[in-house]
Design a protein around this motif. Structure first.
Motif, PDB file in Angstrom:
ATOM      1  N   PRO A   6      35.834  58.140 -80.915  1.00 31.54           N
ATOM      2  CA  PRO A   6      34.407  57.988 -80.831  1.00 31.54           C
ATOM      3  C   PRO A   6      33.598  56.271 -80.924  1.00 31.54           C
ATOM      4  O   PRO A   6      32.725  56.482 -80.269  1.00 31.54           O
ATOM      5  N   ALA A   7      34.460  55.443 -80.966  1.00 32.81           N
ATOM      6  CA  ALA A   7      33.768  54.187 -80.316  1.00 32.81           C
ATOM      7  C   ALA A   7      33.191  53.735 -78.671  1.00 32.81           C
ATOM      8  O   ALA A   7      32.006  53.329 -78.552  1.00 32.81           O
ATOM      9  N   ALA A   8      33.707  54.907 -78.095  1.00 37.58           N
ATOM     10  CA  ALA A   8      33.428  54.983 -76.596  1.00 37.58           C
ATOM     11  C   ALA A   8      31.050  55.983 -76.446  1.00 37.58           C
ATOM     12  O   ALA A   8      30.728  55.253 -76.283  1.00 37.58           O
ATOM     13  N   LEU A   9      31.159  56.436 -77.938  1.00 37.62           N
ATOM     14  CA  LEU A   9      30.078  56.608 -77.816  1.00 37.62           C
ATOM     15  C   LEU A   9      28.540  55.952 -77.748  1.00 37.62           C
ATOM     16  O   LEU A   9      27.593  55.540 -77.675  1.00 37.62           O
ATOM     17  N   ALA A  10      29.500  53.998 -78.309  1.00 40.46           N
ATOM     18  CA  ALA A  10      28.462  53.110 -77.829  1.00 40.46           C
ATOM     19  C   ALA A  10      28.013  53.057 -76.127  1.00 40.46           C
ATOM     20  O   ALA A  10      26.647  52.838 -76.017  1.00 40.46           O
ATOM     21  N   LEU A  11      28.455  53.772 -75.552  1.00 40.26           N
ATOM     22  CA  LEU A  11      27.792  52.689 -73.845  1.00 40.26           C
ATOM     23  C   LEU A  11      26.630  54.008 -73.909  1.00 40.26           C
ATOM     24  O   LEU A  11      26.346  53.988 -72.957  1.00 40.26           O
ATOM     25  N   LEU A  12      25.999  55.417 -74.341  1.00 40.28           N
ATOM     26  CA  LEU A  12      25.218  56.025 -74.576  1.00 40.28           C
ATOM     27  C   LEU A  12      23.346  54.815 -74.340  1.00 40.28           C
ATOM     28  O   LEU A  12      23.188  55.654 -74.107  1.00 40.28           O
ATOM     29  N   ALA A  13      24.170  53.747 -75.132  1.00 38.50           N
ATOM     30  CA  ALA A  13      23.042  52.751 -74.577  1.00 38.50           C
ATOM     31  C   ALA A  13      22.597  52.211 -74.010  1.00 38.50           C
ATOM     32  O   ALA A  13      22.156  51.240 -72.999  1.00 38.50           O
ATOM     33  N   LEU A  14      23.424  52.738 -72.555  1.00 37.62           N
ATOM     34  CA  LEU A  14      22.718  52.673 -71.056  1.00 37.62           C
ATOM     35  C   LEU A  14      22.057  53.248 -70.919  1.00 37.62           C
ATOM     36  O   LEU A  14      21.245  52.482 -69.991  1.00 37.62           O
ATOM     37  N   ALA A  15      21.507  53.766 -71.881  1.00 40.89           N
ATOM     38  CA  ALA A  15      20.502  54.967 -71.100  1.00 40.89           C
ATOM     39  C   ALA A  15      18.856  53.913 -71.360  1.00 40.89           C
ATOM     40  O   ALA A  15      17.699  54.164 -70.318  1.00 40.89           O
ATOM     41  N   ILE A  16      19.413  53.064 -72.003  1.00 32.47           N
ATOM     42  CA  ILE A  16      18.075  51.847 -72.714  1.00 32.47           C
ATOM     43  C   ILE A  16      17.124  51.374 -70.840  1.00 32.47           C
ATOM     44  O   ILE A  16      16.685  50.945 -70.590  1.00 32.47           O
ATOM     45  N   PRO A  17      18.258  50.411 -70.344  1.00 35.52           N
ATOM     46  CA  PRO A  17      18.401  50.270 -69.088  1.00 35.52           C
ATOM     47  C   PRO A  17      17.642  51.529 -67.974  1.00 35.52           C
ATOM     48  O   PRO A  17      16.925  50.546 -67.259  1.00 35.52           O
ATOM     49  N   ILE A  18      18.829  52.585 -67.799  1.00 33.02           N
ATOM     50  CA  ILE A  18      17.910  53.223 -66.661  1.00 33.02           C
ATOM     51  C   ILE A  18      16.331  53.857 -67.091  1.00 33.02           C
ATOM     52  O   ILE A  18      15.926  53.468 -65.907  1.00 33.02           O
ATOM     53  N   ILE A  19      15.689  53.194 -68.657  1.00 35.75           N
ATOM     54  CA  ILE A  19      14.874  53.802 -68.835  1.00 35.75           C
ATOM     55  C   ILE A  19      13.699  52.802 -68.432  1.00 35.75           C
ATOM     56  O   ILE A  19      12.853  53.089 -67.563  1.00 35.75           O
ATOM     57  N   ILE A  20      14.191  51.907 -68.600  1.00 38.03           N
ATOM     58  CA  ILE A  20      13.118  50.837 -68.473  1.00 38.03           C
ATOM     59  C   ILE A  20      12.867  50.856 -66.927  1.00 38.03           C
ATOM     60  O   ILE A  20      12.399  50.035 -66.319  1.00 38.03           O
ATOM     61  N   PHE A  21      13.957  50.574 -66.416  1.00 39.58           N
ATOM     62  CA  PHE A  21      14.089  50.373 -64.662  1.00 39.58           C
ATOM     63  C   PHE A  21      12.788  51.437 -64.057  1.00 39.58           C
ATOM     64  O   PHE A  21      12.238  51.337 -63.146  1.00 39.58           O
ATOM     65  N   TYR A  22      12.563  52.546 -64.721  1.00 39.33           N
ATOM     66  CA  TYR A  22      12.043  54.237 -64.419  1.00 39.33           C
ATOM     67  C   TYR A  22      10.617  53.361 -64.335  1.00 39.33           C
ATOM     68  O   TYR A  22       9.594  53.421 -64.282  1.00 39.33           O
ATOM     69  N   MET A  23      10.607  52.754 -66.081  1.00 39.78           N
ATOM     70  CA  MET A  23       8.972  51.874 -66.407  1.00 39.78           C
ATOM     71  C   MET A  23       8.662  51.275 -65.314  1.00 39.78           C
ATOM     72  O   MET A  23       7.335  50.499 -65.383  1.00 39.78           O
TER      73      MET A  23
END
Length: 635
Positions: A6-23
């Protein structure tokens, strides 16, 4: 469903920089204008453009976020609960007895094939941190894979196994499995078998969880369970035993070939669970090899082919010179003279001369200063280094008798009376066959200095043994062991996997054993005092030839390996086999839950989604509505 990391689910935080790049990214469109005055609007747009944009609807963003979700989910090792035979560490015991050759599985597959499929599924169900030990339970148990988590290696080891032609030593296999389970820890011992182990077979309890998986669906089988030859006044006699283990009445054709020629053919009708004995008399005096074979009109009445053919050999004793050294013993002279293939010579003790011309020397109350090189049968010995004697015993009574020894086969000594016997100090080379009630040895046998020796502690004239029925039988047994008809020592029934002993001829420098079958590979043995050969895995007739300097010595000798086992011929599946462990034992057919990892499928879905995202980025411009200028979607 769940995840193992379950610790690997912390990598979902990589979605934040992806969204920032699009903004942060400027999204400009190429426009055709008819006048430069229209650039003012573009300049106004430029001045109004801020570093942060409102997040707009974008298919590429959704695809990339979904791709990230799948990749992180696969790293977390997702699993679903599924039904399995066992979970955790596993010790698999694969029954490799002859009955597992029965082809009653779907598609004409054998029970052994079905058992391998069961263990294949066990291997596939192993988790990454689980291990398996694989044991082949044949005539001698073998560990073919030990505490391995390599599924490819386990599958390869399992694929290389085959059923034997003999009876499995299942108690030894379970004992070996129990030791492997202790080594693995928290293991389940899984026995895959048809249960044809015999009614007297008792399996040891394992110190862990126990599971029994039965294979086989049919009890239909007819087999030859006995075949033997013996001499009779009108010629050799053949005895054959045939057994039907199935629930229906079967008619079989039994053909008898003598030395390669058809001798007899008869129809045998057997009821359910019926056994019959057949006799064929007056065979040719030259008979050496008899082959019996069963055939059937219907193919579904017999599912095991291994017990449909059997062989019996009649060894022809070679001419043998025997020297009897005695002051006068009519009992010995008559009993030795009646034995076939034996040429008897006599000598008085005072006229005895050392000679190499005799294969067996019988010494009656006499021990020469120089022992002959031949085998020895000694009655009432005097004191000597070979047989130490410390006095006499008056009226010894028969006590302990080794009734299971081949030298005493069919010999009843319970009514024998003895007036006196020599008090023998048991030599280190000898085993005691008969003792007195006081524990003194009365009959001894053994091997020393390259010769076989039998010692009878009393004079025949000092007992009533010559008047007993046991005397000629005992004499025949002793002479057969001291002067065997062949150089091959085989038990009365030789099964697959049983070892045999070969006595090399004095001048032999090579022994070649050829197994049955045209393409069989021969085994070369180097002579010693006694050679052991254990390569008796195939059913049929083996040939033994001894050589000296590349030249054959005498005629080749033969021995036969048969499947004479009613337990193996009775192929009725037994789903209630008593196999237990100290842990909880699940009923046959009940499944256990185990986690099945599905990350490979999630990763495959990620790769497919990546292909869709690439296609959309490169090809989506072609799907624009009419009149809209072509453009590539920007990230």
């Amino acid at each position: 469903m769940g995840v193992l990391l379950p610790a690997a689910l912390a990598l979902l935080a990589l979605a934040i920089p992806i969204i920032i790049f699009y903004m942060l990214r400027l999204r400009r469109e190429e426009l055709s204008v008819s006048s430069s005055l229209l650039w003012r609007r573009a300049l106004q747009d430029r001045t109004a453009n801020a570093p942060w944009q409102r997040l707009r609807r974008n298919i590429l963003l959704l695809l990339q976020l979904l791709l990230l979700l799948l990749l992180v989910f696969s790293l977390a090792r997702p699993f679903v609960f599924t039904q399995s035979i066992a979970s955790g560490n596993v010790v698999a015991v694969l029954d490799a007895s002859a009955s597992m050759q029965a082809n009653d599985a779907p598609g004409n597959a054998t029970r052994f094939d079905r058992a391998r499929e069961q263990i294949d599924s066990l291997i596939d169900g192993l988790s990454n941190d689980s291990r398996m030990t694989l044991i082949w339970a044949g005539p001698s148990s073998q560990t073919v894979a030990s505490a391995s988590g390599n599924k490819a290696a386990l599958h390869a080891a399992l694929k290389g196994l085959a059923p034997s032609n003999g009876k499995s030593d299942m108690p030894s296999a379970i004992t070996l499995a129990a030791a492997a389970a202790r080594q693995l820890g928290n293991a389940t011992v899984v026995l895959v078998s048809d249960g044809a182990l015999g009614p007297q077979s008792v399996l040891p309890q394992v110190p862990t969880r126990a599971r029994y998986i039965t294979v086989g669906t049919s009890a239909n089988n007819v087999g030859i369970t006995a075949l033997s030859l013996r001499d009779a006044p009108d010629g050799p006699q053949l005895f054959a035993g045939v057994y039907n283990s199935g629930p229906i009445t079967v008619t079989a054709l039994l053909t008898i070939n003598v030395d390669g020629q058809l001798r007899d053919s008869r129809s045998v009708r057997l009821g359910a669970k019926d056994e019959q004995t057949l006799t064929l008399q007056a065979l040719p005096l030259t008979t050496k090899l008899v082959e019996a074979k069963l055939t059937f009109d219907a193919g579904d009445v017999d599912t095991l082919a291994a017990d449909n053919t059997a062989w019996a050999l009649r060894p022809v004793p070679p001419a043998s010179n025997v020297l009897l050294v005695t002051a006068g013993n009519g009992f010995l002279e008559k009993s030795l003279g009646l034995l076939p293939g034996l040429k008897l010579f006599k000598s008085a003790p005072e006229a005895y001369a050392h000679s190499d011309a005799f294969h067996l020397t019988v010494l009656d109350a006499f021990m020469p200063a120089q022992l002959p090189p031949s085998n020895l049968l000694i009655f009432a010995p005097t004191n000597s280094p070979l047989v130490p004697v410390s006095g006499t015993i008056p009226y010894p009574a028969i006590g302990q008798v080794a009734v299971n020894d081949p030298l005493l086969r069919f010999v009843d000594l319970s009514k024998v009376n003895i007036a006196a016997a020599q008090r023998i100090i048991t030599p280190s080379w000898a085993r005691v066959l008969v003792r007195s009630t006081a524990g003194d040895p009365l009959i001894l046998a053994g091997e020393t200095d390259g010769r076989r020796v039998v010692v009878v502690a009393f004079d025949l004239h000092q007992s009533d043994l010559p008047l007993q029925v046991a005397f000629p039988i005992l004499t025949a047994n002793l002479v057969e062991w001291l002067q065997p008809s062949t150089s091959i020592d085989v038990p009365p029934v030789l099964s697959a996997g049983d070892p045999i002993s070969i006595r090399p001829l004095p001048e032999a420098d090579e022994i070649i054993v050829t197994p049955p079958g045209s393409g069989a590979r021969s085994t070369t043995l180097q002579p010693s005092s006694e050679v052991s050969f254990a390569g008796t895995d195939s059913l049929g007739v083996y040939t033994v030839q001894q050589f000296a300097n590349g030249n054959p010595l005498a005629d080749p000798e033969q021995f036969a390996v048969n499947l004479f086992s009613r337990d193996e011929s009775d192929i009725t599946p037994r789903p209630d086999l008593a196999f237990t462990g100290t842990g909880p034992t699940e009923p046959v057919g009940q499944q256990a839950e185990r986690p099945l990892e599905i990350w490979p499928y999630v990763l495959l879905a990620s790769l497919l989604l990546l292909a869709v995202e690439w296609w959309f980025y490169n090809r989506a411009g072609r799907l624009r509505p009419p009149g809209v200028p072509a453009r590539k979607p920007s990230k």
